[in-house]
Design an enzyme around this catalytic site. Structure first.
Site, PDB file in Angstrom:
ATOM      1  N   LYS A 133     147.294  -6.446   7.078  1.00 34.31           N
ATOM      2  CA  LYS A 133     146.341  -6.534   6.048  1.00 34.31           C
ATOM      3  C   LYS A 133     147.342  -6.498   4.616  1.00 34.31           C
ATOM      4  O   LYS A 133     146.448  -6.969   4.019  1.00 34.31           O
ATOM      5  CB  LYS A 133     147.105  -4.297   5.875  1.00 34.31           C
ATOM      6  CG  LYS A 133     146.188  -3.743   7.001  1.00 34.31           C
ATOM      7  CD  LYS A 133     146.438  -2.099   7.459  1.00 34.31           C
ATOM      8  CE  LYS A 133     145.371  -2.326   8.548  1.00 34.31           C
ATOM      9  NZ  LYS A 133     146.445  -0.781   8.832  1.00 34.31           N
ATOM     10  N   GLN A 150     151.114   3.525   7.759  1.00 28.92           N
ATOM     11  CA  GLN A 150     150.622   2.494   8.345  1.00 28.92           C
ATOM     12  C   GLN A 150     151.127   3.737   9.957  1.00 28.92           C
ATOM     13  O   GLN A 150     152.126   4.220   9.953  1.00 28.92           O
ATOM     14  CB  GLN A 150     151.585   1.602   9.012  1.00 28.92           C
ATOM     15  CG  GLN A 150     151.298   0.771  10.711  1.00 28.92           C
ATOM     16  CD  GLN A 150     149.801   0.829  10.191  1.00 28.92           C
ATOM     17  OE1 GLN A 150     149.037  -0.128   9.658  1.00 28.92           O
ATOM     18  NE2 GLN A 150     149.183   1.040  11.237  1.00 28.92           N
ATOM     19  N   ASP A 176     142.301   4.468   2.394  1.00 28.77           N
ATOM     20  CA  ASP A 176     142.691   4.239   3.639  1.00 28.77           C
ATOM     21  C   ASP A 176     141.736   6.208   4.648  1.00 28.77           C
ATOM     22  O   ASP A 176     141.539   5.638   6.367  1.00 28.77           O
ATOM     23  CB  ASP A 176     143.810   4.483   4.694  1.00 28.77           C
ATOM     24  CG  ASP A 176     144.405   3.835   6.394  1.00 28.77           C
ATOM     25  OD1 ASP A 176     143.175   2.744   5.843  1.00 28.77           O
ATOM     26  OD2 ASP A 176     145.028   4.421   6.996  1.00 28.77           O
TER      27      ASP A 176
END
Ligand code: NAP
Length: 304
Positions: free
Chosen positions: A68, A112, A135
């Site tokens: 990422k 994450q 996200d």
């Protein structure tokens, strides 16, 4: 769905099913993102910044975070990597998220998944400010996306939708079957397909006769995390086959759907790897650019 009823390619026996090439599309989108990043710089003198938070030392998670960050670099963005030890408490993680929410230089926050078991992951996700939830992990973001209000969608399903739209795959009125109901993938995927006027079935571990559901699907999404659970022989002629799974093997890797022969049955399919994965990262970067555009006062829609 008859083969002719999708705009995806086709011959009568589907020998040339459309390859839904996520890697290629992500590369094309990155070129456009560089221009958008330049426009943000010109308008505000700042560059978009994604903050990534990694808790613990899971090697796979570390690899995803690195991928990422690399994608940020490719489009001229920056990233801040926050690494926290596996003994981090829920309170400490929330304090870090709050700090990043208040940091005017940060446009997007990625926590994450998964965090260590003792951490309340949901409570931490919920602390991410909506405008920085690039996200698409908060309940508020999910609810707003479901109601077709401004919000960033969860990246994997959002990336899949982008891939489907790019290939002009007709969705309205189609039978869509999503196998998996996780908060980050199955549920938002089903909602996005519903919002695109599919008739949606969601299957999960308690579903009776998975094969019967898959056999009806015009659009099948494998989001289950079990190698080749969905069998090629269940795929309907002309179906669009989307595989979100990736499981490394000696020969490269397999997905959640058994792909042997699927090219000859489907009208379109995602490769594994190179289909859904690159679109997930691309969506995260794209949504961070959109967040930075909003912060810079550029006129954009968060539903991108
Ligand atoms: P997850 O949280 O483990 O959820 C898996 C889902 O599959 C659950 O809803 C589970 O049902 C269901 N399931 C498990 N066994 C089943 C069975 N035998 N029959 C029917 N349903 C079953 O996984 P996830 O995070 O959603 O990920 C799913 C897959 O997508 C994995 O392969 C993962 O690696 C992949 N993924 C890829 C990306 C990407 O960027 N490419 C991103 C995220 C995930 P219950 O709810 O009943 O337990």
């Amino acid at each position: 769905m008859s083969p002719a009823s999708t705009n995806a390619t086709t011959t009568s026996d589907h020998e040339s099913a459309t390859l839904l090439d996520g890697k290629g599309l992500a590369g094309q989108i990155e070129i456009a993102l560089r221009t958008r990043v330049d426009a943000i710089k010109a308008k505000s003198g700042r560059i978009p910044i994604l903050a990534t938070i990694l808790v613990g030392d899971d090697p796979a998670s570390a690899t995803y975070v690195r991928m990422k960050s690399n994608a940020c670099k490719r489009v001229g963005m920056d990233s801040i990597k926050v690494e926290m030890p596996s003994v981090t408490t829920t309170e400490q993680l929330i304090a870090k998220i709050t700090e990043l929410n208040n940091n005017q230089d940060v446009h997007g926050i990625l926590l994450q998944h998964p965090v260590p078991n003792h951490v309340d992951e949901r409570a931490c996700f919920e602390k991410i400010a909506l405008r920085k939830d690039v996200d698409g992990v908060t309940c508020l973001g999910f609810g707003r996306m479901s109601m077709q209000e401004s919000a960033f969608g969860s990246c994997t399903p959002q990336g899949i939708m982008h891939l489907l739209r790019h290939h002009n795959i007709e969705l309205a009125g189609k039978e869509a079957v999503v196998v998996g109901r996780s908060a980050i993938l199955g549920k938002p995927m089903a909602m996005m397909l519903l919002n695109s006027n599919c008739t949606v079935t969601i299957c999960h571990s308690k579903t009776q006769d998975l094969a019967a559901h898959v056999k009806r699907a015009d659009i099948i999404v494998g989001a289950v995390g079990v190698p080749e659970l969905i069998k090629a022989e269940w795929i309907k002629e002309g179906a669009v086959v989307i595989d979100a799974g990736f499981h490394p093997t000696e020969n490269g890797g397999v997905g959640d759907i058994e792909m042997r022969g699927v090219k000859n049955i489907a009208s379109a399919y995602t490769p594994v790897p190179g289909g859904v994965g690159p679109m997930t990262i691309n969506t995260l970067i794209r949504q961070t650019v959109t967040a930075a555009e909003k912060s810079a006062g550029l006129d954009v829609s968060m539903i991108s």
